[in-house]
Design an enzyme around this catalytic site. Structure first.
Site, PDB file in Angstrom:
ATOM      1  N   GLU A 163       7.405  -1.728  -6.889  1.00  0.00           N
ATOM      2  CA  GLU A 163       6.661  -0.461  -6.979  1.00  0.00           C
ATOM      3  C   GLU A 163       5.672  -0.246  -5.827  1.00  0.00           C
ATOM      4  OE1 GLU A 163       5.005  -0.206 -10.949  1.00  0.00           O
ATOM      5  OE2 GLU A 163       6.983  -0.248 -11.862  1.00  0.00           O
ATOM      6  N   ASN A 177      12.093  -3.421  -5.380  1.00  0.00           N
ATOM      7  CA  ASN A 177      12.359  -2.833  -6.706  1.00  0.00           C
ATOM      8  C   ASN A 177      11.429  -1.643  -6.942  1.00  0.00           C
ATOM      9  OD1 ASN A 177      13.731  -3.131  -9.257  1.00  0.00           O
ATOM     10  ND2 ASN A 177      11.823  -3.895 -10.157  1.00  0.00           N
ATOM     11  N   HIS A 181      14.467   3.085 -15.816  1.00  0.00           N
ATOM     12  CA  HIS A 181      13.840   3.459 -17.087  1.00  0.00           C
ATOM     13  C   HIS A 181      14.118   4.948 -17.263  1.00  0.00           C
ATOM     14  CE1 HIS A 181      11.903  -0.372 -17.483  1.00  0.00           C
ATOM     15  NE2 HIS A 181      11.386  -0.272 -16.281  1.00  0.00           N
ATOM     16  N   GLU A 230      16.050  -2.830 -14.677  1.00  0.00           N
ATOM     17  CA  GLU A 230      15.215  -2.734 -15.887  1.00  0.00           C
ATOM     18  C   GLU A 230      15.687  -1.606 -16.799  1.00  0.00           C
ATOM     19  OE1 GLU A 230      11.015  -2.498 -14.880  1.00  0.00           O
ATOM     20  OE2 GLU A 230      11.273  -3.848 -13.180  1.00  0.00           O
ATOM     21  N   ASP A 233      16.542   0.885 -19.546  1.00  0.00           N
ATOM     22  CA  ASP A 233      16.383   1.262 -20.949  1.00  0.00           C
ATOM     23  C   ASP A 233      16.502   2.779 -21.046  1.00  0.00           C
ATOM     24  OD1 ASP A 233      13.777   1.816 -19.966  1.00  0.00           O
ATOM     25  OD2 ASP A 233      12.892   0.083 -20.990  1.00  0.00           O
TER      26      ASP A 233
HETATM   27  C1  XIL Z   1       6.146  -4.365 -18.475  1.00  0.00           C
HETATM   28  C2  XIL Z   1       6.376  -5.378 -19.587  1.00  0.00           C
HETATM   29  O1  XIL Z   1       7.624  -5.108 -20.196  1.00  0.00           O
HETATM   30  C3  XIL Z   1       5.250  -5.291 -20.588  1.00  0.00           C
HETATM   31  O2  XIL Z   1       5.382  -6.310 -21.572  1.00  0.00           O
HETATM   32  C4  XIL Z   1       3.907  -5.441 -19.871  1.00  0.00           C
HETATM   33  O3  XIL Z   1       2.856  -5.251 -20.789  1.00  0.00           O
HETATM   34  C5  XIL Z   1       3.787  -4.436 -18.738  1.00  0.00           C
HETATM   35  O4  XIL Z   1       4.893  -4.571 -17.873  1.00  0.00           O
HETATM   36  N1  XIL Z   1       8.197  -1.790 -14.553  1.00  0.00           N
HETATM   37  C6  XIL Z   1       8.165  -3.112 -14.225  1.00  0.00           C
HETATM   38  C7  XIL Z   1       7.929  -4.119 -15.288  1.00  0.00           C
HETATM   39  O5  XIL Z   1       8.445  -3.469 -13.079  1.00  0.00           O
HETATM   40  O6  XIL Z   1       7.261  -5.259 -14.795  1.00  0.00           O
HETATM   41  C8  XIL Z   1       7.167  -3.565 -16.457  1.00  0.00           C
HETATM   42  O7  XIL Z   1       7.144  -4.533 -17.486  1.00  0.00           O
HETATM   43  C9  XIL Z   1       7.814  -2.281 -16.936  1.00  0.00           C
HETATM   44  C10 XIL Z   1       7.814  -1.253 -15.834  1.00  0.00           C
END
Ligand code: XIL
Length: 542
Positions: free
Chosen positions: A334, A379, A415, A444, A446
């Site tokens: 990020e 990422n 996401h 990641e 979802d």
């Molecule tokens: C999130 C975790 O899933 C949570 O448990 C934590 O509280 C915060 O981070 N993008 C990312 C991840 O790169 O590291 C994040 O993970 C979700 C968003």
């Protein structure tokens, strides 16, 4: 011998009876605290804060438990959970929390503390669940805790606190008074514990022709022989840590690397032959405060030179340790802004603020120096939905490659929502990055059931789950298409089961989401079937 009808019927009735019986579960009630006798029972304080029974306010009846004079985030009420811990017992704690003065809403955490037979061993502390509570509203919170498999543990306590901050970062909002009431602790009937479905296809085997399938986990999820670990083994061949590999977990104090949680995941993966991704060597979030502090004066910012040294040391200590074992690293996470260009100091990146944009190329070079063969990944999120951010990422990777910075792949967090972004936007994004000669990884995934980050809580209906199933199907079709073009070889989902998803209570407190492939009962959702065997889902379009 010829069996009489009566005999057969009796057997039938007995076996139906047994089945019925085995389905009526009985949890054991361990504790109820409503404080209506005006006493605080075995509740106590964790530090110097005051814990007392009060009639100022109550959820039910006249009394509640008040916690005041708090000076640390971890100040709060504590109670024994068990003095005879049995590994794999599950406790269900519910309670009501209230506060009347302070910020409009506040996080609260239920945690457990464990002591060990060896009195000299430090107690262990773990956050079990976090909640958002609104000022002036009694809020019901509940958490499940699984007793770890550790024969040396002695007493387990549970307590309520605010999200952890170092003492020098604590503000008035972290010191609010609060109240708890109507606390209830049950031990779950072992027969009621969810079990994985054994007779269903394996997700990763079903996708093996195209790509590996991974999931993010916490160390507790992969305690060997637990059902969640079995779920992981059956369906996934790649693993990533949801939190345990982030900076604050791995190097909580300067120079003191704590491999305990990190290695639980690595060891499990090696034992079960999974591919390992590391998330993440650098991020602007979940960084321990010391990282950006001057060693002589924590109120001053660290110098550029020292921060570079610290970053190099963090990266290389990890990458050297896991050389040849971790296959792929999210080197930076990020680093781009949603408003164009790099994420700046005002968007939370002290890395950019103190080091300028060069920290990105340095991070990649230091990682490569420590392991010449690991896959190095940049990422980020929203690269599909924001054309500008996508273009910024394109330009950045191109520039890094021109400078011979060792970068192998771009991670699309993915996401996404049930309705957006479109498959075509995602396809264009994958094609664009592939045209730069880097691999694309879905890191990641979802699928939120909400249309936008601020939509309010809604019931999770069958219709929504079917809609989500179609969405997962369309996404996996696209991933297969990209795999066929050799653009992509790994798809990772962000979590194992819906109840463990980071999207519960985030970004809307109190909102429940259901973005993953398995539900709380460890049962495959329609989304799973849509990608593995779509015939099983009514109305799915191929
Ligand atoms: C999130 C975790 O899933 C949570 O448990 C934590 O509280 C915060 O981070 N993008 C990312 C991840 O790169 O590291 C994040 O993970 C979700 C968003």
């Amino acid at each position: 011998m010829k069996r009489s009808r009566l005999y057969v019927l009796t057997i039938l009735l007995v076996s139906i009876g047994l089945q019925l019986h085995s389905q009526t579960f009985k949890n054991e009630l361990i504790l109820t605290s409503d404080f209506e006798d005006g006493k605080m029972g075995n509740w106590g304080a964790r530090g110097t804060e005051k814990v007392e029974v009060t009639t100022e306010i109550a959820k039910s009846g006249k009394y509640s438990l008040k916690i005041s004079e708090r000076s640390k985030t971890w100040n709060g009420p504590i109670h024994v959970l068990t003095e005879k811990p049995v590994p794999e017992d599950t406790y269900i704690v519910t309670a009501w929390i209230y506060y009347k003065e302070g910020p409009a809403q506040s996080g609260f955490v239920m945690s457990v503390e464990r002591s060990f037979q060896n009195e000299k061993q430090d107690h262990s502390y773990m956050n079990v669940a976090s909640f958002q509570v609104e000022r002036g509203e009694w809020t019901q919170v509940s958490a499940e805790y699984n007793v770890p498999k550790d024969p040396t543990q002695k007493t387990i306590w549970f307590y309520f606190e605010l999200p952890y901050k170092e003492d020098n970062a604590v503000t008035a909002n972290d010191k609010i008074n609060f109240y708890i009431d109507d606390v209830r602790v049950e031990k779950m009937d072992p027969a009621a514990k969810p079990k994985i479905e054994l007779a269903i296809p394996s997700l990763y085997e079903s996708m093996a022709k195209w790509f590996s399938v991974g999931a993010s986990v916490e160390p507790e999820d992969v305690e060997p022989s637990t059902q969640k670990a079995q779920l992981m083994i059956k369906h996934f061949d790649t693993i990533v840590a949801g939190n345990a590999h982030k900076m604050d977990s791995v190097q909580p104090k300067e120079g003191q690397f704590d491999w305990n949680r990190a290695d639980k995941i690595i060891d499990f993966a090696e034992m079960t032959g999974m591919r390992i991704r590391w998330h993440t060597l650098l991020w602007h979030s979940q960084v321990p405060a010391w990282m950006f502090q001057d060693p002589k004066d924590p109120n001053k910012t660290v110098s550029k030179d020292l921060l570079n040294q610290r970053l190099k040391n963090h990266i290389q200590t990890i990458v050297r340790r896991y050389k040849g074992r971790v296959e792929s690293y999210d080197v930076v996470n990020e680093v781009l802004s949603d408003n164009g260009g790099f994420r700046t100091g005002s968007e939370g990146s002290k890395w950019y603020q103190i080091l300028g944009p060069e920290y990105i190329e340095n991070a990649f070079r230091w990682a490569r120096e420590a392991d010449p063969n690991a896959q190095l990944v940049i990422n980020d999120y929203n690269l599909e939905s924001s054309v500008r951010k996508r273009q910024d990422m394109y330009n950045l990777i191109k520039d890094l490659k021109q400078k011979k910075v060792p970068i192998d792949a771009v991670g699309l967090q993915m996401h996404v929502s049930i309705n957006a972004p479109s498959i075509q936007e995602i396809r264009e994004t994958i094609n664009l990055f592939a045209s730069l000669g880097v691999n694309v990884i879905i890191t990641e995934l979802d699928v939120s059931i909400y249309h936008n980050p601020s939509e309010s809580k809604k019931p999770i209906t069958n219709d929504i789950l079917l809609w989500q199933a179609q969405r997962y199907k369309d996404l996996f079709n696209l991933f297969k298409e990209a795999a066929n073009k050799k653009q992509l070889d790994t798809v990772v989902v962000w979590g194992l089961t819906d109840d463990g998803s980071w999207l519960n209570n985030f970004p809307v407190p109190g909102r429940t989401n259901a973005p993953l492939l398995f539900d709380k009962q460890l049962k495959a959702k329609p989304a799973f079937w849509a990608i593995v065997d779509p015939k099983k889902v009514p109305g799915i379009k191929q």
